[in-house]
Design a protein around this motif. Structure first.
Motif, PDB file in Angstrom:
ATOM      1  N   GLU A  92       0.710  -1.255  -0.090  1.00 56.56           N
ATOM      2  CA  GLU A  92      -0.099  -0.033  -0.014  1.00 56.56           C
ATOM      3  C   GLU A  92       0.911   1.283  -0.017  1.00 56.56           C
ATOM      4  OE1 GLU A  92      -2.710   0.070   3.090  1.00 56.56           O
ATOM      5  OE2 GLU A  92      -3.739  -1.845   2.756  1.00 56.56           O
ATOM      6  N   GLY A  93       0.395   2.319  -0.616  1.00 53.80           N
ATOM      7  CA  GLY A  93       1.179   3.595  -0.851  1.00 53.80           C
ATOM      8  C   GLY A  93       0.399   4.647  -0.948  1.00 53.80           C
ATOM      9  N   GLY A  94       0.827   5.809  -1.073  1.00 55.81           N
ATOM     10  CA  GLY A  94      -0.118   7.267  -1.548  1.00 55.81           C
ATOM     11  C   GLY A  94      -0.655   7.598  -0.048  1.00 55.81           C
ATOM     12  N   TRP A  95      -1.344   9.084  -0.317  1.00 53.89           N
ATOM     13  CA  TRP A  95      -2.102   9.375   0.671  1.00 53.89           C
ATOM     14  C   TRP A  95      -3.051  10.585   0.209  1.00 53.89           C
ATOM     15  CZ3 TRP A  95      -1.323  14.615   2.042  1.00 53.89           C
ATOM     16  CH2 TRP A  95      -0.165  15.119   1.459  1.00 53.89           C
ATOM     17  N   GLY A  96      -3.909  10.965   0.927  1.00 58.80           N
ATOM     18  CA  GLY A  96      -4.816  12.020   0.482  1.00 58.80           C
ATOM     19  C   GLY A  96      -5.724  11.846  -0.410  1.00 58.80           C
ATOM     20  N   CYS A  97      -5.896  12.778  -1.174  1.00 58.14           N
ATOM     21  CA  CYS A  97      -6.957  12.654  -2.539  1.00 58.14           C
ATOM     22  C   CYS A  97      -6.392  11.789  -3.683  1.00 58.14           C
ATOM     23  CB  CYS A  97      -7.164  13.991  -3.011  1.00 58.14           C
ATOM     24  SG  CYS A  97      -5.715  15.023  -3.750  1.00 58.14           S
ATOM     25  N   LEU A  98      -4.990  11.548  -3.654  1.00 62.02           N
ATOM     26  CA  LEU A  98      -4.536  10.554  -4.898  1.00 62.02           C
ATOM     27  C   LEU A  98      -4.132   9.391  -4.240  1.00 62.02           C
ATOM     28  CD1 LEU A  98      -2.041  13.173  -6.506  1.00 62.02           C
ATOM     29  CD2 LEU A  98      -4.460  12.592  -6.951  1.00 62.02           C
ATOM     30  N   GLN A  99      -4.505   8.996  -3.060  1.00 56.92           N
ATOM     31  CA  GLN A  99      -4.160   7.690  -2.346  1.00 56.92           C
ATOM     32  C   GLN A  99      -4.815   6.533  -3.340  1.00 56.92           C
ATOM     33  OE1 GLN A  99      -5.535   6.911   1.241  1.00 56.92           O
ATOM     34  NE2 GLN A  99      -4.172   5.175   1.633  1.00 56.92           N
ATOM     35  N   GLY A 100      -5.730   6.527  -4.180  1.00 59.68           N
ATOM     36  CA  GLY A 100      -6.270   5.498  -4.738  1.00 59.68           C
ATOM     37  C   GLY A 100      -5.923   5.333  -6.261  1.00 59.68           C
ATOM     38  N   ILE A 101      -4.934   6.018  -6.652  1.00 59.83           N
ATOM     39  CA  ILE A 101      -4.308   5.800  -7.835  1.00 59.83           C
ATOM     40  C   ILE A 101      -3.595   4.569  -8.062  1.00 59.83           C
ATOM     41  CG2 ILE A 101      -2.562   6.665  -9.527  1.00 59.83           C
ATOM     42  CD1 ILE A 101      -3.318   9.645  -8.937  1.00 59.83           C
ATOM     43  N   ASN A 102      -3.722   4.013  -9.000  1.00 60.55           N
ATOM     44  CA  ASN A 102      -3.072   2.526  -9.406  1.00 60.55           C
ATOM     45  C   ASN A 102      -3.607   1.696  -8.050  1.00 60.55           C
ATOM     46  OD1 ASN A 102      -1.211   0.996 -10.788  1.00 60.55           O
ATOM     47  ND2 ASN A 102      -0.058   1.012  -9.190  1.00 60.55           N
ATOM     48  N   GLY A 103      -4.870   1.816  -7.932  1.00 60.04           N
ATOM     49  CA  GLY A 103      -5.255   0.938  -6.730  1.00 60.04           C
ATOM     50  C   GLY A 103      -4.727   1.044  -5.582  1.00 60.04           C
ATOM     51  N   GLY A 104      -3.976   2.255  -5.318  1.00 58.47           N
ATOM     52  CA  GLY A 104      -3.375   2.385  -3.835  1.00 58.47           C
ATOM     53  C   GLY A 104      -2.233   1.613  -3.682  1.00 58.47           C
ATOM     54  N   LYS A 105      -1.618   0.750  -4.769  1.00 58.44           N
ATOM     55  CA  LYS A 105      -0.455  -0.008  -4.766  1.00 58.44           C
ATOM     56  C   LYS A 105       0.740   0.379  -5.498  1.00 58.44           C
ATOM     57  CE  LYS A 105      -3.223  -3.086  -2.900  1.00 58.44           C
ATOM     58  NZ  LYS A 105      -2.922  -3.198  -1.183  1.00 58.44           N
ATOM     59  N   GLU A 106       1.805   0.048  -4.556  1.00 58.02           N
ATOM     60  CA  GLU A 106       3.129   0.422  -5.271  1.00 58.02           C
ATOM     61  C   GLU A 106       3.980  -0.675  -5.116  1.00 58.02           C
ATOM     62  OE1 GLU A 106       5.505   2.802  -1.707  1.00 58.02           O
ATOM     63  OE2 GLU A 106       3.741   3.757  -2.928  1.00 58.02           O
ATOM     64  N   PRO A 107       5.242  -0.903  -5.982  1.00 54.73           N
ATOM     65  CA  PRO A 107       6.023  -1.926  -5.858  1.00 54.73           C
ATOM     66  C   PRO A 107       6.870  -1.615  -4.112  1.00 54.73           C
ATOM     67  CG  PRO A 107       6.606  -0.833  -7.442  1.00 54.73           C
ATOM     68  CD  PRO A 107       5.848   0.047  -6.871  1.00 54.73           C
ATOM     69  N   THR A 108       6.898  -2.953  -3.452  1.00 56.37           N
ATOM     70  CA  THR A 108       7.663  -2.977  -2.223  1.00 56.37           C
ATOM     71  C   THR A 108       9.076  -2.452  -2.436  1.00 56.37           C
ATOM     72  OG1 THR A 108       8.026  -4.029  -0.382  1.00 56.37           O
ATOM     73  CG2 THR A 108       8.533  -5.275  -2.212  1.00 56.37           C
ATOM     74  N   GLY A 109       9.738  -1.705  -1.683  1.00 58.25           N
ATOM     75  CA  GLY A 109      11.002  -1.103  -1.681  1.00 58.25           C
ATOM     76  C   GLY A 109      11.378  -0.308  -0.391  1.00 58.25           C
ATOM     77  N   ARG A 110      12.426   0.530  -0.638  1.00 54.66           N
ATOM     78  CA  ARG A 110      12.749   1.370   0.409  1.00 54.66           C
ATOM     79  C   ARG A 110      12.938   2.908  -0.135  1.00 54.66           C
ATOM     80  NH1 ARG A 110      14.276  -0.345   4.831  1.00 54.66           N
ATOM     81  NH2 ARG A 110      15.982   1.150   5.246  1.00 54.66           N
ATOM     82  N   LEU A 111      12.990   3.874   0.802  1.00 55.29           N
ATOM     83  CA  LEU A 111      13.469   5.296   0.557  1.00 55.29           C
ATOM     84  C   LEU A 111      14.836   5.799   0.860  1.00 55.29           C
ATOM     85  CD1 LEU A 111       9.828   6.683   1.439  1.00 55.29           C
ATOM     86  CD2 LEU A 111      10.820   6.116  -0.830  1.00 55.29           C
ATOM     87  N   PRO A 112      15.974   5.143   0.819  1.00 59.14           N
ATOM     88  CA  PRO A 112      17.358   5.547   1.105  1.00 59.14           C
ATOM     89  C   PRO A 112      17.650   6.784   0.845  1.00 59.14           C
ATOM     90  CG  PRO A 112      17.400   4.005  -0.572  1.00 59.14           C
ATOM     91  CD  PRO A 112      16.047   4.181  -0.450  1.00 59.14           C
ATOM     92  N   PHE A 113      17.426   7.413  -0.206  1.00 62.35           N
ATOM     93  CA  PHE A 113      17.668   8.791  -0.595  1.00 62.35           C
ATOM     94  C   PHE A 113      16.506   9.865  -0.347  1.00 62.35           C
ATOM     95  CE2 PHE A 113      20.053   5.558  -3.135  1.00 62.35           C
ATOM     96  CZ  PHE A 113      21.162   5.865  -2.584  1.00 62.35           C
ATOM     97  N   GLY A 114      15.628   9.508   0.504  1.00 59.87           N
ATOM     98  CA  GLY A 114      14.507  10.581   0.613  1.00 59.87           C
ATOM     99  C   GLY A 114      13.478  10.078   0.031  1.00 59.87           C
ATOM    100  N   SER A 115      12.361  11.025  -0.255  1.00 62.73           N
ATOM    101  CA  SER A 115      11.012  10.834  -0.520  1.00 62.73           C
ATOM    102  C   SER A 115      10.787  10.974  -1.988  1.00 62.73           C
ATOM    103  CB  SER A 115      10.065  11.478   0.357  1.00 62.73           C
ATOM    104  OG  SER A 115       9.944  12.612   0.211  1.00 62.73           O
ATOM    105  N   ALA A 116      11.932  11.809  -2.893  1.00 63.83           N
ATOM    106  CA  ALA A 116      11.602  12.115  -4.294  1.00 63.83           C
ATOM    107  C   ALA A 116      11.392  11.052  -5.184  1.00 63.83           C
ATOM    108  CB  ALA A 116      12.828  12.813  -4.628  1.00 63.83           C
ATOM    109  N   PHE A 117      11.978   9.960  -4.890  1.00 68.09           N
ATOM    110  CA  PHE A 117      11.711   8.209  -5.545  1.00 68.09           C
ATOM    111  C   PHE A 117      12.034   7.483  -4.686  1.00 68.09           C
ATOM    112  CE2 PHE A 117      15.835  10.408  -6.548  1.00 68.09           C
ATOM    113  CZ  PHE A 117      16.553   9.598  -5.868  1.00 68.09           C
ATOM    114  N   LYS A 118      11.338   6.039  -4.958  1.00 68.04           N
ATOM    115  CA  LYS A 118      11.686   4.964  -4.202  1.00 68.04           C
ATOM    116  C   LYS A 118      12.556   4.110  -4.987  1.00 68.04           C
ATOM    117  CE  LYS A 118       8.687   1.546  -1.967  1.00 68.04           C
ATOM    118  NZ  LYS A 118       7.147   0.878  -1.469  1.00 68.04           N
ATOM    119  N   VAL A 119      13.556   3.265  -4.156  1.00 66.72           N
ATOM    120  CA  VAL A 119      14.280   2.246  -4.665  1.00 66.72           C
ATOM    121  C   VAL A 119      13.853   1.015  -4.715  1.00 66.72           C
ATOM    122  CG1 VAL A 119      16.631   1.588  -4.671  1.00 66.72           C
ATOM    123  CG2 VAL A 119      16.364   3.686  -4.116  1.00 66.72           C
TER     124      VAL A 119
END
Length: 631
Positions: free
Chosen positions: A331-358
């Motif tokens: 599960e990912g996302g928040w607020g009014c856009l949380q439901g985009i892509n069914g509220g799903k994202e690839p599992t991973g990490r944020l080692p360099f901040g929140s601009a992108f996910k590794v």
């Protein structure tokens, strides 16, 4: 033909060390020099140095190759490898977005998408130009579409003191008023005076005229204007702000950098046939970063501490699992856009901040490599989507590579990922079926099969040679020497002091971008920096090619006659001879008296020295007397 004699000192010491260890399992049939390639998608990199201690408690450092964010911009990132689109409409937002294979992130991301992470709205036009070497006098206003969207009222609100300039001093505004209010007499009047007496003109947009003939410097004080002061900045693509797409990510108000300092070693790689993994460090900022993988298709990389006392040590991080986001989503996302892509994202990490996910993508058991990728998100003032825009290729690692993990914080438990729709290839299925035992039993089998080659413990012999060659310093750099009647010239490199022209070392170095040029420089006597050595011949590559060279030498030497005994090489004499070959070349004289460049070690004394270190480290040797081609 000598390969090692008169080349370097076996006792050369470097100034700092990099902690990285030999894996317990080496597949002889799969590990070849041509397969070894750690690729960073050609991103600039730097060495991250982290203080640590060695086994005696002395201060040292561990290192990992990480992106050099001072040299990376959104336009310099690799292009996205999958097209997609999204259409969302609700009470608070309407978002229609499309991205196409081949686009770089600056082409599909807006300022609003990166606002929470990087705060681009705080940047001024002049700062961006200064940092990127942009001459505003040579950039047309039309290259900044956001300016054309501004009304005159919005411009005087955004650009400092613009309203106090006379209209004739603001060339594009003068042209706009001339074309849109031909009967107006604005000569010698400030913009404030004109708009005060003609308020309807304040709604004129600058883009109602052709802005291509005006430079950005034609608007006084535009260089002092912050992007966030301009109306509609949130929906402006990064590429539509002159210079912003080439601004290093380290120069944003909230810069991209490493969060935390945890570096781990990739111990083992497992394909999608694995199931039920609960010791994870992957997930999302919604569910935490210890999301379990239940069921099947739990492809992952198993991680270990960067301990420097061998594989027998078991630290608190032993066996941590980073699950593949290609096969599992959370599960990912928040607020009014949380439901985009069914509220799903690839599992991973944020080692360099929140601009992108590794995200770990495809663990390949056959080549012992794993690819990673970046995933991005869309944002608006009322929320952010899950990280599902990708993949953008990132680093590819192999077993034993150090990988930056960042910060491991306590995360909520009880969450589980769900399988994606990714196809498991027939080849991957076959590989996984062949290795369908548990991770720990697989590790044990690996030790039994490859820990001993021709009765010799590979790990102990490797450590014995490394301790003599470089005191186990991965970034050791030896002298420049020519051998074989000047046919081979180069530099001794790394933990095992491979000569740069050695066929094992040169093949992996040449596979890197710029590697062949680097080898040519070394052949002429160029002294590389430790950063260059890490870039072109990183420790994981050193380990892999050295193990392969040992295996090749052991298997070849057991088929040769020992002139001292008149029998095939075996037992401790096998160890001595293999060490001599590493030191002087495969064709060097058995027990010869030829020395290194400093006259300190002969072939014979080198072999005896390695054998002694092998014994001290607890190494045993089994005299097999098996067939010449035994494995």
């Amino acid at each position: 033909m000598s390969r090692r004699l008169l080349l370097k000192s076996g006792l050369f010491l470097a100034t700092f060390s990099l902690t990285l260890f030999l894996s317990t399992g080496f597949n002889q049939s799969q590990l070849t020099a041509t397969q070894i390639n750690i690729d960073a998608a050609e991103l600039p990199t730097r060495i991250l140095e982290i203080p640590s201690v060695d086994q005696q408690g002395n201060p040292t450092s561990t290192h990992a190759l990480v992106p050099d964010w001072t040299q990376i911009s959104f336009s310099q990132m690799p292009p996205i490898s999958q097209s997609g689109s999204n259409q969302t409409k609700g009470q608070e937002t309407e978002l229609n977005r499309t991205w196409t294979t081949g686009q770089t992130p600056d082409q599909f991301l807006t300022l609003g998408d990166i606002s929470l992470a990087l705060k681009p709205e705080l940047l001024s036009v002049g700062f961006i130009a200064q940092q990127t070497g942009l001459n505003l006098e040579q950039v047309a206003l039309s290259a900044f579409p956001l300016i054309g969207q501004q009304t005159l009222n919005q411009l005087i609100e955004a650009i400092p003191l613009l309203a106090e300039f006379k209209v004739e001093e603001i060339a594009p505004v003068a042209d706009l008023l001339t074309t849109q209010a031909a009967n107006l007499n604005w000569r010698n009047q400030t913009l404030t005076q004109v708009l005060s007496s003609n308020p309807q003109l304040g709604e004129l947009k600058l883009g109602q005229i052709d802005l291509s003939s005006y430079s950005m410097s034609s608007l006084p004080n535009l260089e002092s204007t912050q992007l966030g002061a301009l109306s509609g900045w949130q929906t402006t693509p990064i590429q539509d702000v002159p210079g912003l797409n080439t601004l290093p990510l380290s120069d944003f108000p909230n810069s991209v950098t490493e969060f935390g300092d945890l570096v781990m070693r990739i111990d083992t790689i497992y394909g999608p046939a694995e199931g039920r993994r609960t010791n994870t460090i992957s997930g999302s900022d919604v569910q935490g970063f210890s999301v379990n993988c239940q069921g099947s298709q739990c492809a992952y990389i198993e991680l270990d501490d960067l301990e420097n006392i061998g594989r027998s040590a078991r630290g608190s991080l032993e066996g941590k699992q980073w699950i593949s986001g290609k096969y599992q989503e959370v599960e990912g996302g928040w607020g009014c856009l949380q439901g985009i892509n069914g509220g799903k994202e690839p599992t991973g990490r944020l080692p360099f901040g929140s601009a992108f996910k590794v995200v770990v993508m495809e663990p390949d058991e056959q080549t012992d490599t794993v690819s990673t990728a970046l995933f991005f998100r869309f944002c608006s003032p009322c929320g952010c989507s899950p990280y599902f825009i990708g993949p953008v290729p990132f680093f590819t690692y192999r077993v034993n590579s150090p990988i930056f993990v960042g910060v491991l914080e306590p995360s909520p438990t009880g969450f589980s990922s769900i399988p994606t729709q990714a196809d498991v290839s027939t080849e991957s299925s076959v590989i996984s079926q062949k290795n369908s035992f548990s991770p720990r039993s697989r590790q044990t089998q690996s030790k039994l099969t490859y820990g001993q080659v021709q009765g010799v413990n590979i790990e102990v012999l490797s450590e014995a040679i490394a301790s003599l060659e470089s005191s186990n310093l991965d970034l050791a750099i030896g002298p420049y020497v020519c051998a074989d009647n000047n046919r081979n010239c180069g530099i001794a490199l790394g933990k095992y002091q491979f000569m740069s022209y050695n066929e094992y070392a040169s093949s992996v170095i040449a596979s890197k971008p710029g590697g062949e040029t680097f080898l040519a420089q070394l052949a002429k006597g160029y002294q590389p920096t430790k950063t260059e050595l890490f870039q072109y011949f990183p420790p994981a590559d050193q380990e892999a090619v050295f193990v392969q060279s040992l295996i090749d030498k052991l298997n070849a030497t057991v088929a040769e006659i020992d002139p001292t005994t008149g029998q095939l090489f075996e037992g401790e004499r096998l160890i001595e001879r293999v060490a001599q070959k590493h030191f002087g070349g495969d064709s060097s004289q058995v027990d010869g008296q030829a020395t290194d460049a400093f006259g300190r070690l002969t072939l014979k004394s080198y072999g005896l020295n390695v054998l002694g270190r092998y014994r001290v480290s607890g190494g045993t040797v089994i005299s097999t007397n098996t067939s010449l081609n035994s494995q």
